[in-house]
Design a protein around this motif. Structure first.
Motif, PDB file in Angstrom:
ATOM      1  N   ARG A   1       5.356  -3.246   3.252  1.00  0.00           N
ATOM      2  CA  ARG A   1       5.078  -4.502   2.561  1.00  0.00           C
ATOM      3  C   ARG A   1       3.696  -4.413   1.943  1.00  0.00           C
ATOM      4  NH1 ARG A   1       7.388  -9.396   6.059  1.00  0.00           N
ATOM      5  NH2 ARG A   1       9.519  -8.642   6.312  1.00  0.00           N
ATOM      6  N   VAL A   2       3.674  -4.226   0.636  1.00  0.00           N
ATOM      7  CA  VAL A   2       2.423  -4.082  -0.097  1.00  0.00           C
ATOM      8  C   VAL A   2       2.082  -5.431  -0.722  1.00  0.00           C
ATOM      9  CG1 VAL A   2       1.288  -2.908  -2.023  1.00  0.00           C
ATOM     10  CG2 VAL A   2       2.953  -1.665  -0.597  1.00  0.00           C
ATOM     11  N   GLY A   3       0.960  -5.995  -0.317  1.00  0.00           N
ATOM     12  CA  GLY A   3       0.545  -7.286  -0.863  1.00  0.00           C
ATOM     13  C   GLY A   3      -0.424  -7.100  -2.024  1.00  0.00           C
ATOM     14  N   VAL A   4      -0.315  -7.970  -3.020  1.00  0.00           N
ATOM     15  CA  VAL A   4      -1.314  -7.996  -4.094  1.00  0.00           C
ATOM     16  C   VAL A   4      -1.707  -9.453  -4.282  1.00  0.00           C
ATOM     17  CG1 VAL A   4      -1.856  -7.487  -6.517  1.00  0.00           C
ATOM     18  CG2 VAL A   4      -0.264  -6.021  -5.278  1.00  0.00           C
TER      19      VAL A   4
ATOM     20  N   HIS B   1       8.506  -3.330  -0.412  1.00  0.00           N
ATOM     21  CA  HIS B   1       8.455  -4.728  -0.817  1.00  0.00           C
ATOM     22  C   HIS B   1       7.078  -4.962  -1.420  1.00  0.00           C
ATOM     23  CE1 HIS B   1      11.796  -6.330   2.043  1.00  0.00           C
ATOM     24  NE2 HIS B   1      12.255  -5.582   1.053  1.00  0.00           N
ATOM     25  N   LEU B   2       7.058  -5.430  -2.659  1.00  0.00           N
ATOM     26  CA  LEU B   2       5.803  -5.780  -3.308  1.00  0.00           C
ATOM     27  C   LEU B   2       5.706  -7.292  -3.218  1.00  0.00           C
ATOM     28  CD1 LEU B   2       3.330  -5.118  -5.092  1.00  0.00           C
ATOM     29  CD2 LEU B   2       4.826  -5.327  -7.083  1.00  0.00           C
ATOM     30  N   ILE B   3       4.678  -7.775  -2.540  1.00  0.00           N
ATOM     31  CA  ILE B   3       4.568  -9.211  -2.323  1.00  0.00           C
ATOM     32  C   ILE B   3       3.319  -9.758  -2.997  1.00  0.00           C
ATOM     33  CG2 ILE B   3       4.411 -11.029  -0.568  1.00  0.00           C
ATOM     34  CD1 ILE B   3       5.969  -8.979   1.272  1.00  0.00           C
TER      35      ILE B   3
ATOM     36  N   ALA C   1       8.532  -2.922 -12.744  1.00  0.00           N
ATOM     37  CA  ALA C   1       8.358  -2.158 -11.501  1.00  0.00           C
ATOM     38  C   ALA C   1       9.594  -2.283 -10.622  1.00  0.00           C
ATOM     39  CB  ALA C   1       7.132  -2.657 -10.750  1.00  0.00           C
ATOM     40  N   SER C   2      10.150  -3.483 -10.583  1.00  0.00           N
ATOM     41  CA  SER C   2      11.312  -3.723  -9.738  1.00  0.00           C
ATOM     42  C   SER C   2      12.495  -2.870 -10.201  1.00  0.00           C
ATOM     43  CB  SER C   2      11.612  -5.225  -9.757  1.00  0.00           C
ATOM     44  OG  SER C   2      12.970  -5.470  -9.877  1.00  0.00           O
TER      45      SER C   2
ATOM     46  N   THR D   1      11.636  -4.357  -3.991  1.00  0.00           N
ATOM     47  CA  THR D   1      11.894  -5.790  -3.893  1.00  0.00           C
ATOM     48  C   THR D   1      10.583  -6.508  -4.186  1.00  0.00           C
ATOM     49  OG1 THR D   1      13.504  -5.338  -2.178  1.00  0.00           O
ATOM     50  CG2 THR D   1      12.717  -7.615  -2.348  1.00  0.00           C
ATOM     51  N   VAL D   2      10.596  -7.410  -5.154  1.00  0.00           N
ATOM     52  CA  VAL D   2       9.379  -8.143  -5.493  1.00  0.00           C
ATOM     53  C   VAL D   2       9.534  -9.580  -5.015  1.00  0.00           C
ATOM     54  CG1 VAL D   2       7.826  -8.889  -7.336  1.00  0.00           C
ATOM     55  CG2 VAL D   2       8.992  -6.685  -7.520  1.00  0.00           C
TER      56      VAL D   2
END
Length: 162
Positions: free
Chosen positions: A6-9, A34-36, A92-93, A99-100
């Motif tokens: 889970r990568v947060g930005v 997962h890009l969150i 990117a998705s 998963t964004v």
């Protein structure tokens, strides 16, 4: 699912947060992650009961299909994502098969971004740095500095050179 990170930005839809998002997509995010996107709104008065519930915990995780729809976002969350940010994440998705998701918090950006790390939870976080001058930073305190010193996961600060 075990190897899904889970990568947060942290995003505020500014050029500086778009740069951080782009950096995360280009350098960090891998297939299956997962890009969150974590966004923090100022506290306000909300008539809807949902908003009052979310003030403590943040919104539910919002799928890309929902936050790519400006009408839903405006009506339900009072958030307006810019087209460029949406473009970065939808591309990117598709290309990286990730998963964004978006999660919205209300309150102090420094505290809420740190809370999001444990709340979501995130494996790592990318945040932009506005590059405030020394005086402004001394008065306001830098959000990115606070997060680097207080978050419970690795934090990458992407410097913005305007």
């Amino acid at each position: 699912m075990a190897d899904c990170r889970r990568v947060g930005v942290a995003v505020d839809f500014s050029p500086c947060s778009r740069k951080a998002l782009k950096w995360a997509v280009d350098n960090l995010v891998r297939t299956g992650d997962h890009l969150i996107l974590v966004t923090v709104r100022h506290e306000g008065y909300y008539e809807s009961g949902e908003m009052q519930l979310w003030e403590a915990t943040g919104s539910p995780l919002i799928p890309l299909s929902e936050f790519a729809d400006p009408h839903i976002m405006k009506k339900k969350y009072e958030v307006e994502a810019d087209p460029e940010t949406l473009d970065i994440v939808s591309t990117a998705s598709r290309q990286k098969e990730i998963t964004v998701l978006m999660k919205i918090f209300w309150g102090d950006a420094r505290e809420k971004i740190c809370e999001s790390v444990d709340n979501i939870p995130l494996d790592c976080l990318v945040i932009g740095n506005r590059g405030l001058g020394k005086i402004k930073r001394a008065i306001m305190g830098s959000v990115s500095n606070f997060v680097v010193n207080n978050a419970t996961c690795p934090v990458t600060v992407v410097k913005s050179h305007d």
